[in-house]
Design a protein around this motif. Structure first.
Motif, mmCIF file in Angstrom:
data_model
loop_
_atom_site.group_PDB
_atom_site.id
_atom_site.type_symbol
_atom_site.label_atom_id
_atom_site.label_comp_id
_atom_site.label_asym_id
_atom_site.label_seq_id
_atom_site.Cartn_x
_atom_site.Cartn_y
_atom_site.Cartn_z
ATOM 1 N N ALA A 292 13.707 2.452 -2.275
ATOM 2 C CA ALA A 292 13.623 1.624 -1.067
ATOM 3 C C ALA A 292 14.617 2.098 -0.018
ATOM 4 C CB ALA A 292 13.868 0.163 -1.426
ATOM 5 N N ALA A 293 15.829 2.463 -0.461
ATOM 6 C CA ALA A 293 16.832 2.966 0.479
ATOM 7 C C ALA A 293 16.370 4.285 1.095
ATOM 8 C CB ALA A 293 18.168 3.156 -0.236
ATOM 9 N N TYR A 294 15.783 5.148 0.287
ATOM 10 C CA TYR A 294 15.294 6.444 0.783
ATOM 11 C C TYR A 294 14.208 6.241 1.833
ATOM 12 C CZ TYR A 294 13.136 11.070 0.733
ATOM 13 O OH TYR A 294 12.610 12.282 1.097
ATOM 14 N N ALA A 295 13.275 5.321 1.584
ATOM 15 C CA ALA A 295 12.193 5.072 2.535
ATOM 16 C C ALA A 295 12.735 4.595 3.879
ATOM 17 C CB ALA A 295 11.215 4.053 1.967
ATOM 18 N N ALA A 296 13.866 3.889 3.846
ATOM 19 C CA ALA A 296 14.482 3.393 5.074
ATOM 20 C C ALA A 296 15.450 4.398 5.690
ATOM 21 C CB ALA A 296 15.220 2.082 4.794
ATOM 22 N N ARG B 99 11.395 9.177 8.437
ATOM 23 C CA ARG B 99 10.681 9.052 7.172
ATOM 24 C C ARG B 99 9.579 8.011 7.349
ATOM 25 N NH1 ARG B 99 15.107 9.324 3.618
ATOM 26 N NH2 ARG B 99 14.909 11.555 4.025
ATOM 27 N N HIS B 100 8.384 8.485 7.660
ATOM 28 C CA HIS B 100 7.262 7.564 7.839
ATOM 29 C C HIS B 100 6.786 7.068 6.469
ATOM 30 C CE1 HIS B 100 7.315 8.821 11.945
ATOM 31 N NE2 HIS B 100 6.909 10.055 11.676
ATOM 32 N N ARG B 101 6.136 5.915 6.481
ATOM 33 C CA ARG B 101 5.656 5.386 5.203
ATOM 34 C C ARG B 101 4.361 4.601 5.385
ATOM 35 N NH1 ARG B 101 10.214 1.920 6.294
ATOM 36 N NH2 ARG B 101 9.707 -0.305 6.240
ATOM 37 N N ILE B 102 3.696 4.362 4.268
ATOM 38 C CA ILE B 102 2.513 3.507 4.228
ATOM 39 C C ILE B 102 2.854 2.288 3.402
ATOM 40 C CG2 ILE B 102 0.117 3.279 3.495
ATOM 41 C CD1 ILE B 102 -0.250 6.241 3.912
ATOM 42 N N GLU B 103 2.647 1.118 3.991
ATOM 43 C CA GLU B 103 2.848 -0.135 3.278
ATOM 44 C C GLU B 103 1.594 -0.456 2.469
ATOM 45 O OE1 GLU B 103 5.570 -2.043 3.137
ATOM 46 O OE2 GLU B 103 6.687 -0.661 4.428
ATOM 47 N N HIS B 104 1.762 -0.677 1.191
ATOM 48 C CA HIS B 104 0.740 -1.051 0.203
ATOM 49 C C HIS B 104 0.109 0.189 -0.454
ATOM 50 C CE1 HIS B 104 1.556 -4.931 1.739
ATOM 51 N NE2 HIS B 104 0.856 -4.777 2.848
ATOM 52 N N ALA B 105 -0.569 1.048 0.321
ATOM 53 C CA ALA B 105 -1.124 2.294 -0.241
ATOM 54 C C ALA B 105 -1.810 2.048 -1.585
ATOM 55 C CB ALA B 105 -0.013 3.341 -0.396
ATOM 56 N N GLY C 224 12.366 8.633 18.221
ATOM 57 C CA GLY C 224 13.242 8.615 17.059
ATOM 58 C C GLY C 224 13.044 7.422 16.157
ATOM 59 N N ILE C 225 11.841 6.839 16.178
ATOM 60 C CA ILE C 225 11.544 5.641 15.380
ATOM 61 C C ILE C 225 10.546 5.993 14.279
ATOM 62 C CG2 ILE C 225 10.598 3.300 15.416
ATOM 63 C CD1 ILE C 225 11.370 3.196 18.393
ATOM 64 N N ALA C 226 10.907 5.718 13.028
ATOM 65 C CA ALA C 226 9.985 5.926 11.910
ATOM 66 C C ALA C 226 8.913 4.845 11.932
ATOM 67 C CB ALA C 226 10.739 5.900 10.595
ATOM 68 N N VAL C 227 7.733 5.184 11.427
ATOM 69 C CA VAL C 227 6.597 4.278 11.463
ATOM 70 C C VAL C 227 6.246 3.796 10.058
ATOM 71 C CG1 VAL C 227 4.181 3.995 12.157
ATOM 72 C CG2 VAL C 227 5.692 5.485 13.487
ATOM 73 N N ALA C 228 6.035 2.494 9.911
ATOM 74 C CA ALA C 228 5.540 1.900 8.664
ATOM 75 C C ALA C 228 4.171 1.304 8.961
ATOM 76 C CB ALA C 228 6.490 0.827 8.152
ATOM 77 N N THR C 229 3.137 1.815 8.309
ATOM 78 C CA THR C 229 1.777 1.403 8.613
ATOM 79 C C THR C 229 1.133 0.761 7.394
ATOM 80 O OG1 THR C 229 1.639 3.359 10.034
ATOM 81 C CG2 THR C 229 -0.397 2.157 9.626
ATOM 82 N N HIS C 230 0.558 -0.424 7.586
ATOM 83 C CA HIS C 230 -0.109 -1.127 6.493
ATOM 84 C C HIS C 230 -1.506 -0.555 6.289
ATOM 85 C CE1 HIS C 230 2.658 -4.764 6.227
ATOM 86 N NE2 HIS C 230 3.129 -4.052 7.235
ATOM 87 N N ALA C 231 -1.796 -0.129 5.054
ATOM 88 C CA ALA C 231 -3.125 0.385 4.721
ATOM 89 C C ALA C 231 -3.387 0.113 3.251
ATOM 90 C CB ALA C 231 -3.223 1.887 5.021
ATOM 91 N N ILE C 232 -4.563 -0.397 2.936
ATOM 92 C CA ILE C 232 -4.886 -0.765 1.565
ATOM 93 C C ILE C 232 -6.068 0.042 1.027
ATOM 94 C CG2 ILE C 232 -5.703 -2.650 0.084
ATOM 95 C CD1 ILE C 232 -4.010 -4.559 1.730
ATOM 96 N N GLY C 233 -7.206 0.017 1.720
ATOM 97 C CA GLY C 233 -8.382 0.754 1.260
ATOM 98 C C GLY C 233 -8.264 2.247 1.456
ATOM 99 N N ASP C 234 -9.126 2.997 0.763
ATOM 100 C CA ASP C 234 -9.012 4.455 0.790
ATOM 101 C C ASP C 234 -9.266 5.036 2.175
ATOM 102 O OD1 ASP C 234 -11.896 3.738 0.013
ATOM 103 O OD2 ASP C 234 -12.110 5.870 0.439
ATOM 104 N N GLN C 235 -10.201 4.449 2.948
ATOM 105 C CA GLN C 235 -10.475 4.976 4.279
ATOM 106 C C GLN C 235 -9.285 4.728 5.209
ATOM 107 O OE1 GLN C 235 -12.657 6.892 5.377
ATOM 108 N NE2 GLN C 235 -12.802 6.652 7.607
ATOM 109 N N ALA C 236 -8.710 3.529 5.128
ATOM 110 C CA ALA C 236 -7.549 3.229 5.962
ATOM 111 C C ALA C 236 -6.397 4.167 5.636
ATOM 112 C CB ALA C 236 -7.119 1.773 5.768
ATOM 113 N N ASN C 237 -6.129 4.364 4.353
ATOM 114 C CA ASN C 237 -5.049 5.264 3.959
ATOM 115 C C ASN C 237 -5.322 6.694 4.413
ATOM 116 O OD1 ASN C 237 -2.843 3.951 2.236
ATOM 117 N ND2 ASN C 237 -4.694 3.074 1.341
ATOM 118 N N LEU D 69 3.483 15.884 3.305
ATOM 119 C CA LEU D 69 3.914 15.404 4.618
ATOM 120 C C LEU D 69 5.172 14.543 4.554
ATOM 121 C CD1 LEU D 69 0.374 14.469 5.961
ATOM 122 C CD2 LEU D 69 1.794 16.375 6.744
ATOM 123 N N GLY D 70 5.659 14.266 3.347
ATOM 124 C CA GLY D 70 6.859 13.454 3.211
ATOM 125 C C GLY D 70 6.648 11.988 3.519
#
Length: 244
Positions: A189-193, A74-80, A44-57, A94-95
């Protein structure tokens, strides 16, 4: 849960970097990403993953897709920051929320132009993301960048440095309106959290955390917004600070 994916911001495998510049290196192999994502989601834990370059994303989106969607998470990508255009549509489907920092765009203009010129990537693609249906959440990434939100609003709507360069903005088709930039900083920001039902807007029953400023950002110019001064800070419905 907060994870990193590559050791280099230029995590692209679509181009051959010069010997002096390494492409991204996997901090966590793809299979491990999927395993960690699934473990977190099942708990039940949402994931925030740091990714900057296109391959990482691309790999992070693949991993989110591999575990499937989960109600209430609500999972998210940090930086994207740099994506392949089709991945914008995938993020929306994928939301996956994009947690981005507008001042990174204007800080990195010269670097991106020198390293990624000629590559068909969606870079700091705020307009493209909104048009595709991706949820945008803006912040500062302090202490990497200054926490001043008015500098971020200025960057989001002008895509220029604070001296006004480059004229007309860098990749200006990706500019946002001031209303869109403010929404990304607040409700986005509230929605992402997953907290959009208790914060992000000023309304009865919501948390009364807000500031009063000397500028109306919806009416004034971006330059005026950049010079905004905070007059009062309210947290939990109580005045915590006032300019003397």
């Amino acid at each position: 849960m907060n994870l990193n994916t590559t050791a280099s911001p230029w995590g692209s495998r679509r181009w051959n970097p010069p010997p002096s510049l390494k492409a991204g290196e996997d901090v966590k192999p793809y299979e491990q990403l999927v395993k960690l994502f699934r473990t977190a989601a099942e708990a039940g834990i949402a994931v925030a993953t740091h990714a900057i370059g296109d391959q990482a994303n691309h790999l992070v989106i693949d991993a989110y897709e591999a575990i499937g969607t989960a109600a209430g998470l609500r999972h998210r990508i940090e930086h994207a920051q740099h994506l392949r255009s089709p991945d914008l549509t995938r993020m929306a489907r994928l939301g996956i929320a994009a947690s981005m920092q507008p001042v990174h765009c204007t800080s990195d203009i010269d670097l991106v132009d020198s390293l990624l010129a000629g590559h068909e990537l969606a870079s700091y693609a705020w307009r493209g993301m909104l048009n595709a249906g991706v949820a945008l959440a803006f912040g500062s990434d302090a202490p990497v960048e200054h926490p001043n939100p008015f500098a971020a609003l200025y960057a989001a709507v002008t895509r220029t440095r604070q001296d006004g360069t480059p004229a007309g903005g860098w990749q200006p088709e990706q500019k946002l309106s001031m209303a869109e930039a403010i929404t990304a900083h607040t409700l986005g920001a509230a929605y992402a959290a997953g907290e959009q039902d208790r914060k992000g807007v000023l309304a009865p029953g919501m948390l009364a955390d807000f500031i009063a400023v000397d500028t109306d950002p919806y009416l004034e110019s971006p330059d005026a917004v950049l010079r905004t001064k905070v007059m009062t800070t309210v947290v939990g419905g109580e005045v915590r600070w006032q300019r003397s």
